[in-house]
Scaffold this active site. Structure first.
Site, PDB file in Angstrom:
ATOM      1  N   ARG A  34       7.563  77.454  24.081  1.00  0.00           N
ATOM      2  CA  ARG A  34       8.880  77.206  24.693  1.00  0.00           C
ATOM      3  C   ARG A  34       9.051  75.752  25.116  1.00  0.00           C
ATOM      4  NH1 ARG A  34       9.540  82.632  28.481  1.00  0.00           N
ATOM      5  NH2 ARG A  34       9.569  84.137  26.773  1.00  0.00           N
ATOM      6  N   ARG A  38      14.619  75.230  28.824  1.00  0.00           N
ATOM      7  CA  ARG A  38      15.400  75.009  30.038  1.00  0.00           C
ATOM      8  C   ARG A  38      14.798  74.023  31.021  1.00  0.00           C
ATOM      9  NH1 ARG A  38      16.050  81.032  31.991  1.00  0.00           N
ATOM     10  NH2 ARG A  38      13.962  81.124  31.026  1.00  0.00           N
ATOM     11  N   ARG A  47      23.050  73.171  25.775  1.00  0.00           N
ATOM     12  CA  ARG A  47      23.375  74.591  25.866  1.00  0.00           C
ATOM     13  C   ARG A  47      24.703  74.794  26.595  1.00  0.00           C
ATOM     14  NH1 ARG A  47      19.754  79.896  27.533  1.00  0.00           N
ATOM     15  NH2 ARG A  47      21.521  81.292  27.770  1.00  0.00           N
ATOM     16  N   ASP A  84      15.040  82.686  18.046  1.00  0.00           N
ATOM     17  CA  ASP A  84      14.711  83.789  18.937  1.00  0.00           C
ATOM     18  C   ASP A  84      14.085  84.911  18.129  1.00  0.00           C
ATOM     19  OD1 ASP A  84      15.608  86.489  20.518  1.00  0.00           O
ATOM     20  OD2 ASP A  84      15.339  84.817  21.902  1.00  0.00           O
ATOM     21  N   TYR A 158      12.125  96.359  21.670  1.00  0.00           N
ATOM     22  CA  TYR A 158      13.516  95.985  21.919  1.00  0.00           C
ATOM     23  C   TYR A 158      14.480  96.850  21.103  1.00  0.00           C
ATOM     24  CZ  TYR A 158      12.058  91.767  24.439  1.00  0.00           C
ATOM     25  OH  TYR A 158      11.514  90.901  25.354  1.00  0.00           O
TER      26      TYR A 158
END
Length: 353
Positions: A34, A38, A47, A84, A158
């Site tokens: 990652r 962020r 973003r 993703d 998921y």
């Protein structure tokens, strides 16, 4: 070798790829899971401009920019594609969206809908392949370009529940109560994942990582069936399609099952999470197998001596083994950028001297 994989052999100009091919440099190459995300102000700005996570992923120019941002700032040895893991179920026919503050959602859920009801659309991979091409054209030739996908068990959790959960209970129940139905889901994910990763390789990635974020939730027999076997199937099929492209397996939470995972899947490198003692991992893993990891992301937030002690311990554990330095999981959003800079300086000190 000819074709799209030609010319991707390891060499001194690509330290990370060299380690994946068995070399042991004095200073391990590094990237961070990652690393595009962020904690970087430039990512947050882009973003906000795009309006949402999925919008960013499907804007190939923007996704390429995000992939390259940490390379410009830190000079990592590896670039990881910005995308993703849930692009695979999206291409398999489930709707995908992100709830603000709550994470991804998939529908219809496979605890209520049969797999045959989904209408696959693999053109949903095309924007990701275009991102790969754009990054490849702009990437420093010394940097190894990593593609990725989620492993079948994690993706299935998921797809069955429609979202993440603490114990992956919905998928675990289905695997016990309807193993034939669950096996069909896993097999379909294997097929889609091979297609997806093969496309990434054809577009320009030089190695791929399989993320099994929820591998630690399974009992041993279930782990063999739903983690080891499907990952082995992906590795074997990718080797047939793209000889020489390394595969990194990251079974988070595998713990004592780590050695079985390494031997059973045939991956070229194993990623280990922050809960694993690196000295134990070095003892139990096959000799010569490359290892990736495993600094605690919270130690990186703490910085200072906490990071230095952890780095020293990890490097001592894997001295003499091919090693890629990384975190034990993804970098956290509140990680101070100066702490990442200090980590790189400490890891690489004396490299050029």
């Amino acid at each position: 070798m000819t074709g799209p994989d030609a010319g991707q052999s390891a060499g001194p100009s690509k330290p990370l790829l060299s380690v994946l091919n068995g070399e042991c440099p004095a200073v391990p190459p590094m990237w961070l899971m990652r690393q595009a995300g962020r904690y970087l102000p430039e990512y947050r700005a882009l973003r906000a401009e795009k309006g949402g996570f999925l919008e960013l992923v499907y804007d190939s120019a923007a996704a390429a920019e995000v992939t390259l941002q940490p390379l410009r700032r830190f000079g990592f040895d590896g670039a990881i594609l910005f995308s993703d893991i849930l692009i695979v179920p999206y291409a398999m026919g489930q709707d995908l969206w992100f709830e603000a503050g709550e994470g991804p959602r998939l529908a219809p859920t496979l605890d209520q809908t049969d797999l045959a009801a989904l209408k696959p659309d693999f053109s949903r991979f095309d924007a990701v392949y275009e991102t790969v091409r754009q990054v490849k054209a702009a990437l420093d030739p010394a940097v190894t370009f990593l593609g990725f996908a989620g492993s079948p068990w994690t993706i299935a959790t998921y797809m069955v529940a429609g979202q993440g959960s603490k114990d992956q209970g919905a998928a675990r129940r289905l695997a016990y109560n309807g193993p034939e139905r669950f096996a069909a889901i896993i097999d379909a994910i294997v097929d889609a994942t091979v297609t997806y990763l093969s496309g990434q390789i054809q577009a320009g990635v030089e190695a791929v990582q399989l993320f099994d974020s929820w591998a630690g939730s399974l009992a041993p027999l279930q782990f063999d069936r739903w983690v080891i076997a499907p990952n082995r199937a992906i590795v074997e099929r990718l080797r047939q399609l793209h000889p020489g492209i390394p595969v990194i397996g990251f079974p988070k939470g595998a713990g004592a099952k780590l050695a079985d995972y390494a031997a059973g899947t045939g991956v070229d490198a194993v990623g280990i999470d922050e809960t694993v003692d690196p000295h134990w991992a070095n003892r139990v893993l096959p000799a010569g197998l490359a290892v990736q990891g495993n600094l605690d992301p919270l130690a990186l937030i703490a910085g200072g001596r906490a990071v230095e002690e952890a780095v020293d311990n990890i490097r001592a554990a894997f001295a003499g083994r091919p090693h890629i330095f990384n975190l034990g999981h993804g970098i956290l959003p509140d990680t101070p950028v100066p702490h990442v800079e200090a980590l790189i300086t400490y890891l690489r000190q004396g490299k050029d001297g």
